[in-house]
Design a protein around this motif. Sequence first.
Motif, short mmCIF file in Angstrom:
data_model
loop_
_atom_site.label_atom_id
_atom_site.label_comp_id
_atom_site.label_asym_id
_atom_site.label_seq_id
_atom_site.Cartn_x
_atom_site.Cartn_y
_atom_site.Cartn_z
N LEU A 182 0.82 -1.20 0.00
CA LEU A 182 0.00 0.00 0.00
C LEU A 182 0.85 1.26 0.00
N VAL A 183 0.31 2.30 -0.58
CA VAL A 183 0.98 3.61 -0.63
C VAL A 183 0.60 4.36 0.64
N PRO A 184 1.55 4.62 1.55
CA PRO A 184 1.19 5.24 2.84
C PRO A 184 0.49 6.57 2.71
N HIS A 185 0.97 7.46 1.84
CA HIS A 185 0.39 8.80 1.79
C HIS A 185 -0.98 8.80 1.11
N MET A 186 -1.35 7.70 0.43
CA MET A 186 -2.67 7.62 -0.18
C MET A 186 -3.67 6.89 0.71
N THR A 187 -3.25 6.47 1.89
CA THR A 187 -4.13 5.74 2.79
C THR A 187 -4.79 6.71 3.76
N ASN A 188 -6.09 6.76 3.70
CA ASN A 188 -6.87 7.67 4.54
C ASN A 188 -7.79 6.84 5.43
N VAL A 189 -7.60 6.92 6.74
CA VAL A 189 -8.41 6.13 7.67
C VAL A 189 -9.38 7.03 8.45
N SER A 190 -9.85 8.10 7.82
CA SER A 190 -10.92 8.90 8.42
C SER A 190 -12.14 8.00 8.64
N HIS A 191 -12.84 8.20 9.76
CA HIS A 191 -13.90 7.26 10.08
C HIS A 191 -15.01 7.92 10.88
N ILE A 192 -16.15 7.26 10.89
CA ILE A 192 -17.31 7.65 11.69
C ILE A 192 -17.63 6.50 12.63
N VAL A 193 -17.74 6.80 13.91
CA VAL A 193 -18.10 5.78 14.90
C VAL A 193 -19.62 5.84 15.10
N HIS A 194 -20.32 4.91 14.48
CA HIS A 194 -21.77 4.85 14.67
C HIS A 194 -22.12 4.25 16.03
N GLU A 195 -21.34 3.26 16.43
CA GLU A 195 -21.57 2.62 17.72
C GLU A 195 -20.27 2.04 18.24
N LEU A 196 -20.00 2.26 19.50
CA LEU A 196 -18.87 1.62 20.17
C LEU A 196 -19.26 1.44 21.62
N SER A 197 -19.43 0.20 22.02
CA SER A 197 -19.80 -0.11 23.40
C SER A 197 -19.04 -1.35 23.84
N ILE A 198 -18.96 -1.52 25.14
CA ILE A 198 -18.25 -2.65 25.71
C ILE A 198 -19.20 -3.41 26.62
N GLY A 199 -19.16 -4.75 26.51
CA GLY A 199 -20.02 -5.58 27.34
C GLY A 199 -21.06 -6.33 26.50
N ASP A 200 -21.91 -7.05 27.19
CA ASP A 200 -22.97 -7.82 26.54
C ASP A 200 -23.89 -6.88 25.75
N PRO A 201 -24.18 -7.18 24.46
CA PRO A 201 -25.09 -6.32 23.69
C PRO A 201 -26.45 -6.15 24.35
N LEU A 202 -26.88 -7.14 25.14
CA LEU A 202 -28.16 -7.03 25.84
C LEU A 202 -28.13 -5.86 26.81
N THR A 203 -26.96 -5.60 27.41
CA THR A 203 -26.84 -4.47 28.34
C THR A 203 -27.14 -3.16 27.64
N ARG A 204 -26.57 -2.97 26.45
CA ARG A 204 -26.82 -1.73 25.70
C ARG A 204 -28.29 -1.59 25.34
N ARG A 205 -28.90 -2.71 24.90
CA ARG A 205 -30.31 -2.64 24.51
C ARG A 205 -31.20 -2.29 25.71
N MET A 206 -30.89 -2.83 26.87
CA MET A 206 -31.69 -2.53 28.06
C MET A 206 -31.51 -1.08 28.50
N ILE A 207 -30.28 -0.56 28.39
CA ILE A 207 -30.03 0.82 28.81
C ILE A 207 -30.66 1.81 27.85
N THR A 208 -30.44 1.61 26.54
CA THR A 208 -31.01 2.53 25.55
C THR A 208 -32.52 2.39 25.45
N GLY A 209 -33.03 1.19 25.73
CA GLY A 209 -34.47 0.97 25.66
C GLY A 209 -35.23 1.40 26.90
N GLY A 210 -34.51 1.90 27.91
CA GLY A 210 -35.17 2.38 29.12
C GLY A 210 -35.71 1.27 30.01
N LYS A 211 -35.18 0.04 29.85
CA LYS A 211 -35.66 -1.06 30.67
C LYS A 211 -34.96 -1.14 32.02
#
Length: 524
Positions: free
Chosen positions: A368-397
Amino acid sequence: MGQWVASLDMYRKVPVDLLEGTKRGSILSYGAILVMVTLFILETRAYFTTNWVSNLVLDDNDESRVMVNFNITMMDLRCEWAVVDTVSVLGTDQNITAHISKWNLDGGGIRKSYHGRNKNQKDIVLYDEDVTETHEELLENGEQAVILDYDTFQYAKNEFEYLFVDFFASWCSHCRDLAPTWETLAEVMDETAANLVIEMLEDEDEETLHKFTKEDFEHAKKAEHPVIIAKADCVVNQKLCQENRIMAYPTLRLYVDGEHVDDYRGHRTVIEMADWLVQKEGKHEKETETSDSAATIAAQAARRRMEVEGDEAEWFNEIKHKHHRGKHNRNDNWDESEHPGCQIVGSLMIDRVPGNFHIQARSNQHDLVPHMTNVSHIVHELSIGDPLTRRMITGGKVELPKVVKDKFSPMDSNSYVTHEYHQAYHHYLKVVTTDIEGLKSYRGRQLKAYQIIYNSQRALYENNKVPEAKFIYDLTPIAVNYKKEGRHWYDYLTSLMAIIGGTFTVVGMMESGINAAVAKRRRR
């Protein structure tokens, strides 16, 4: 003893005849009652109200690993080069790319097609093992692959209908391995053109043949060339490669009528590249009733040269007419060059020790060409732990303090864009184990939540290093407990007695003071 017991009386009575009512005492009595009722209401309301209480304790989590869930869009990185690795201080180094899902995105960030689980990059054949001659030996009778620079590239695009270019770098090991295969492919195309011219001349009369010079033969051979096989050294022609956004070496790119059609990503063998050219030419041709094209004849010549028989030959015959049957197949319209982005969705298990996971551009088939490599990014979701935990917290349960609710995924919907070469964002995550009262699975298992305290910084890379989007994590040894607590019943009763007794005492002292002041004034 009996006299002492009889003398103990904390509630002695004053004869009614000795009591004297006053208007002032009546006003203070009503005021005391109002104060006691008000305090009683407030105290009762506080008794039935619960408050969040947090405690800091040593983390007693016995889980050896924890799950990281992510949904990240790489804004200018192809899915075929996007690789996810994780590294910990225990020495664990794991490539998890094959266990995540990747979606190709077009230049506007629109998801176009499911790309599925990542194909192992090592499955691609990097060069044709049937080509036994070295590159130097193949060049003894002249070089058939056309060498292009910035000016001749523009001319070749305009002059030839089909142009297949190898963009390479002289220091690239994959390019050096491919060189004999690429020269062999060029020889196949040249031999095919020569045979086509010879067949054409066989139909001419003797007088015409005598007028046909060597220069005329070479010119006719160029006109009958199925595909022009060319190459451009990006070390020498940096402007050419930058304008064509060459991000990795070698990049094998096909141009049809001067337009970029597609990049070749299959096995780098003479036969498969020739068959791929046949398929691309079939898509380009409007009249499918015509006889075999020059590219098809070249593919047949390549097959004879490499002595392919049996099942592979049958597969070639099927590919030759594929455009008739698959005319309306969605993949026929797929143009990878229009899909520079990649949405990466998945999860990974990390050790409960400091480490990092990172997304970088890497290929087992390219440098790969280093200067042509662009790793700009958008973090739509980043969480740690059981996915059920996130669903319960965001779902207000599960109830949570407001100041805490947003700390479990604080990076969601954040964009990290770099505008300069050799830069990338590094994210430093401090992970805090969190116990929340009532956070349990459907089977009653207590779930752990993880708060994230993050800091993002832009890192600079050396010119020869490929940038990477890095997420550096560290789990704290201190855990936080959140639970709701109310007041005990005996606290409530004690408070009520204190209100009654205290009110009487304070109002009594006020009345005594006022009475003393009035009596003193009267004596004067």
